[in-house]
Design an enzyme around this catalytic site. Structure first.
Site, PDB file in Angstrom:
ATOM      1  N   ASP A 294     -12.796  11.977   4.835  1.00 25.52           N
ATOM      2  CA  ASP A 294     -11.366  11.676   4.893  1.00 25.52           C
ATOM      3  C   ASP A 294     -11.029  10.736   3.738  1.00 25.52           C
ATOM      4  OD1 ASP A 294      -9.134   9.657   5.821  1.00 25.52           O
ATOM      5  OD2 ASP A 294      -8.838  11.440   7.040  1.00 25.52           O
TER       6      ASP A 294
ATOM      7  N   TYR B  48      -3.991  14.634  -2.989  1.00 28.36           N
ATOM      8  CA  TYR B  48      -4.356  13.879  -1.785  1.00 28.36           C
ATOM      9  C   TYR B  48      -5.456  14.592  -1.000  1.00 28.36           C
ATOM     10  CZ  TYR B  48      -3.413  10.286   1.723  1.00 28.36           C
ATOM     11  OH  TYR B  48      -3.497   9.197   2.558  1.00 28.36           O
TER      12      TYR B  48
ATOM     13  N   HIS C 158      -9.209   8.247   3.445  1.00 31.60           N
ATOM     14  CA  HIS C 158      -9.191   6.819   3.771  1.00 31.60           C
ATOM     15  C   HIS C 158     -10.603   6.222   3.749  1.00 31.60           C
ATOM     16  CE1 HIS C 158      -5.362   8.263   5.478  1.00 31.60           C
ATOM     17  NE2 HIS C 158      -4.919   7.061   5.152  1.00 31.60           N
TER      18      HIS C 158
ATOM     19  N   HIS D 249       0.832  -1.206   0.000  1.00 30.39           N
ATOM     20  CA  HIS D 249       0.000   0.000   0.000  1.00 30.39           C
ATOM     21  C   HIS D 249       0.865   1.253   0.000  1.00 30.39           C
ATOM     22  CE1 HIS D 249      -3.421   2.593   1.485  1.00 30.39           C
ATOM     23  NE2 HIS D 249      -2.370   3.294   1.917  1.00 30.39           N
ATOM     24  N   GLU D 250       1.776   1.347   0.953  1.00 32.77           N
ATOM     25  CA  GLU D 250       2.534   2.580   1.112  1.00 32.77           C
ATOM     26  C   GLU D 250       3.461   2.827  -0.076  1.00 32.77           C
ATOM     27  OE1 GLU D 250       1.739   4.689   3.167  1.00 32.77           O
ATOM     28  OE2 GLU D 250       0.622   3.562   4.669  1.00 32.77           O
TER      29      GLU D 250
ATOM     30  N   HIS E  16       1.894   4.401  -3.060  1.00 30.98           N
ATOM     31  CA  HIS E  16       1.784   5.863  -3.060  1.00 30.98           C
ATOM     32  C   HIS E  16       2.929   6.476  -3.884  1.00 30.98           C
ATOM     33  CE1 HIS E  16      -1.660   6.566  -0.552  1.00 30.98           C
ATOM     34  NE2 HIS E  16      -1.147   5.947   0.505  1.00 30.98           N
TER      35      HIS E  16
ATOM     36  N   GLU F 226      -5.814   6.837  -2.271  1.00 29.79           N
ATOM     37  CA  GLU F 226      -5.805   5.816  -1.215  1.00 29.79           C
ATOM     38  C   GLU F 226      -6.294   4.463  -1.745  1.00 29.79           C
ATOM     39  OE1 GLU F 226      -5.114   5.147   2.154  1.00 29.79           O
ATOM     40  OE2 GLU F 226      -3.731   6.780   1.712  1.00 29.79           O
TER      41      GLU F 226
END
Length: 540
Positions: free
Chosen positions: A440, A368, A442, A353-354, A357, A377
């Site tokens: 948000d 973002y 997320h 996931h990270e 980005h 996300e």
């Protein structure tokens, strides 16, 4: 110790006397020492010279000594011929606890006798041939700072012993990564005998926190191993030592360290949090699997697609409940969690996931915030999930749960997010609405996560890898899935070709339809499935 042996004469006797000078004095412990083993082996060399193929023009050098618990001794030798190293001349002398000769293991058994040790091919010519071989091995890529160092040797590894040049050619590739190749050239004809990559790597393993025992490619540095992978752009993992970054207005003036992890035996971690290298194993493994997924699936070499590896920092801060990608350092950072709500945030899907980005930043660069932020996300959730499935790790089987390995009982649910029905986290949106961009990022990601699950697996109930799913649709339709591979292909094509920094959900529908059209055609099942899956989450 180095000795030069005559077939059975005075020079051999001298070698024995030299070795004896290293032996311990009377009264030493009964268990033989290294020096005792060397002395015993030199005696064996004299007695067994003919069997070992040793002659008056050959020399031997001790490389290693192993002494068993019962006192048996094993002395490993390298060999020279007229002071030239002999490839394939190495052998091991095996001795009983008493020091008497038992047997020998030889790399090759052909007798070594050359008419001359003067080469017909010059050293500069051998260097040029090796440099050409290095370029060829790198598919003709332009290399920088190429150097080639030939050494004259006797090659006994490839048939009858012959004079050869062994040349180490090293350079930097177009993105600055080191490349190296050892080339063996016939010193009479210039023909290439053999060649091999010579960046010093080793395959080790690590006991991770979440993935069981996993393979690791590491770098040899002297007598230690570094948690640095030269086969994947020199990605590495370091210890942040619980430090933090000091950043002002987005500019970090002080960064937590990333002290490279090292190990003595290339077996890393213990699988428990008290061993600091265990979290490092997970982080490096996650980097490896993410690199491999993008490279094997899309031909993308590294996060930016330029072959350059990122690095990881683990043990960031104190009880830090987060993990993040930072473009400014091109690095991944993992906290240890507080132990109540989260454990160390180094699970495989979190890593995928990270680092995704970083891929998004290098491609569509989705802003973002608002709907583009939700898509940013979701892109990371989608590819983090696909990385997890692609790894096929029996200890961490692929699923559509995000972060299920890192959550603790105090968190209150079994995962961070649920792709089949995002609203199960009590925050995320299953369906698009005009206000979804106010959530948000997320939580607004839920719309695209839901779309991705439906496109891959379809609507309704199913069990996959032991996990039960039941994905609804917002328009009460029934959606048939087209599989994870096609989901990944379509989303990657859309991300890298059609999405931009301002893409919203309507734009994502158009981008993925364009991608499906390019890949499969407008009359294809895949194109129709993309449209149906977006409609099922109220987009379009």
């Amino acid at each position: 110790m180095t000795s030069r042996l005559a077939a059975a004469g005075t020079a051999a006797t001298t070698a024995v006397l030299l070795a004896a000078a290293l032996s311990p004095s009377a009264g030493a412990a009964d268990r033989p020492t290294r020096d005792t083993a060397i002395r015993n082996s030199v005696t064996a060399l004299v007695d067994q010279a003919a069997q070992l193929g040793l002659t008056s023009v050959q020399g031997t050098t001790v490389r290693d000594v192993v002494i068993d618990k019962d006192g048996s001794q094993h002395v490993r030798y390298d060999r020279t011929y007229r002071q030239l190293p002999v490839l394939g001349g190495d052998f091991v002398v095996h001795l009983a606890p008493s020091g008497t000769y038992r047997s020998a293991s030889r790399a090759t058994t052909r007798p070594i006798s050359l008419s001359t040790i003067s080469p017909s091919v010059s050293a500069p010519k051998a260097a040029d041939l090796a440099a050409s071989a290095l370029r060829a091995a790198n598919r003709g890529e332009a290399l920088k700072k190429t150097t080639s160092k030939p050494q004259l040797v006797v090659d006994a590894l490839h048939g009858a012993p012959r004079l050869a040049w062994q040349t180490n050619a090293v350079a930097l590739d177009s993105v600055g990564n080191p490349v190296a190749r050892t080339v063996l050239t016939d010193a009479r004809t210039g023909a290439q005998i053999d060649a091999w990559d010579s960046i010093e790597t080793a395959t080790g393993d690590g006991r991770s926190l979440y993935g069981g025992t996993v393979p690791l490619e590491t770098t040899v540095s002297g007598s230690t191993y570094q948690l640095k992978d030269p086969t994947r752009g020199n990605t590495y993992t370091g210890d942040a030592a619980n430090g933090t970054d000091l950043c002002i207005f987005g500019i970090c003036i002080v960064r937590a360290p990333a002290t490279l992890f090292t190990d003595a035996d290339n077996h890393w971690g213990t699988g428990v949090t008290t061993d600091r290298s265990s979290a490092a194993v997970d982080a490096q493994y996650g980097t490896d699997e993410t690199w491999d997924y993008y490279k094997d699936t899309f031909g993308r070499s590294g996060i930016k697609g330029n072959g350059v590896g990122s690095y990881n920092r683990v043990h960031y801060g104190n009880s830090y409940n987060n993990a993040f990608w930072d473009n400014s350092c091109f690095c991944m950072t993992y906290g240890d969690g507080d132990g109540t709500t989260f454990g160390p945030l180094v699970s495989l899907d979190v890593a995928g996931h990270e680092m995704t980005h970083g891929v998004t930043s290098s491609t569509a660069n989705l802003t973002y915030s608002g709907e583009p932020g939700g898509l940013n996300e979701a892109t990371s959730d989608i590819f983090g999930t696909l990385v997890e499935f692609n790894a096929a790790n029996s200890t961490d089987l692929g699923d559509y749960l995000i972060g299920e390995k890192i959550v603790k009982p105090g968190f209150g649910r079994s995962a961070l997010r649920y792709m089949d029905q995002p609203s199960k986290d009590n925050n995320s949106a299953n369906c698009w609405s005009s206000g979804v961009g106010n959530l948000d990022v997320h939580y607004s990601s839920g719309v695209a996560n839901h779309f991705a699950y439906l496109l891959a697996e379809g609507s309704g109930a199913k069990i996959l890898n032991g996990v039960s799913y039941n994905s609804p649709t917002c328009n009460n339709s029934t959606v048939a899935g087209i599989g994870r591979a096609k989901l990944g292909a379509i989303w990657y094509k859309a991300l890298t070709t059609y999405m931009t920094s301002s893409t919203n959900y309507a734009g994502a529908r158009t981008a993925t339809l364009n991608a499906a059209r390019d890949l499969y055609g407008t009359s294809s099942t895949e194109y129709a499935a993309v449209g149906a899956a977006w409609s099922a989450v109220s987009v379009g």
